[in-house]
Write an enzyme that holds these catalytic residues in place. Structure first.
Site, short mmCIF file in Angstrom:
data_model
loop_
_atom_site.label_atom_id
_atom_site.label_comp_id
_atom_site.label_asym_id
_atom_site.label_seq_id
_atom_site.Cartn_x
_atom_site.Cartn_y
_atom_site.Cartn_z
CB CYS A 236 3.37 -9.75 -48.68
SG CYS A 236 3.28 -8.00 -48.98
CG HIS A 237 -0.60 -13.91 -50.89
ND1 HIS A 237 -1.26 -12.71 -50.90
CD2 HIS A 237 -1.52 -14.83 -50.48
CE1 HIS A 237 -2.50 -12.88 -50.52
NE2 HIS A 237 -2.70 -14.16 -50.26
CG MET B 63 2.95 -4.92 -51.09
SD MET B 63 3.08 -3.19 -50.59
CE MET B 63 4.26 -3.29 -49.26
CD GLU B 64 5.87 -9.18 -53.80
OE1 GLU B 64 5.48 -10.06 -53.02
OE2 GLU B 64 5.11 -8.33 -54.30
CG ASP C 214 24.99 -0.35 -44.34
OD1 ASP C 214 25.28 0.05 -43.20
OD2 ASP C 214 25.43 -1.40 -44.83
#
Length: 158
Positions: free
Chosen positions: A79-80, A114-115, A129
């Site tokens: 990824c950039h 992707m972000e 969590d």
């Protein structure tokens, strides 16, 4: 045969080795992507959310998703690093669990799918969590791209 089977994967060089795609010749355009995830929680965990001693799990998950979107290039090797214009993560209680929607925008030469996916994933992991002490059978489901716009591949809407 699917559209994808007629295209080549972009993250491989001529010799088949993994490579970062060169986007330097691509013009910057406005790009937006939305991804979602679902965290399946028992009714007992859902009822306990407001009294969580670690703080508000939904707000912590929202912040974690925002931070994750900004760190995607550190986590996904090809990824950039992108200058993000906006990251919006919504976390809400729905029937059977928590629904997460993450929308990311930029003006640049490559997309932000992707972000958005990373934001939704990390927000879901954060809900896990924050609630795992109450139930180990929590399930994270359906991390998926919901929509994208911009770039040469155009619009996508699930």
């Amino acid at each position: 045969m699917s559209k994808a089977s007629h295209q080549q994967l972009s993250h491989y060089g001529p010799s088949g080795q993994a490579a970062m795609v060169d986007v330097s010749a691509k013009p910057p355009t406005r790009r937006t992507a939305t991804a979602s995830a679902f965290v399946e929680l028992s009714s007992a965990v859902l009822a306990a959310l407001p009294a969580n001693p670690k703080g508000n799990p939904l707000e912590v998950a929202r912040f974690a998703g925002i931070q994750a979107a900004k760190r995607t290039a550190d986590l996904i090797p090809m990824c950039h690093p992108l200058m993000l214009s906006k990251v919006d993560v919504q976390v809400e209680i729905v029937a059977g669990g928590v629904r997460i929607n993450a929308t990311v925008s930029t003006v640049g030469p490559t997309g932000v799918e992707m972000e958005a996916l990373t934001a939704a994933s990390v927000a879901a992991l954060t809900v896990y969590d924050m609630t795992k002490a109450l139930d180990k059978s929590i399930v994270i489901r359906n991390i998926q791209l919901e929509a994208k716009s911009g770039g040469k591949s155009g619009e996508f809407l699930r």
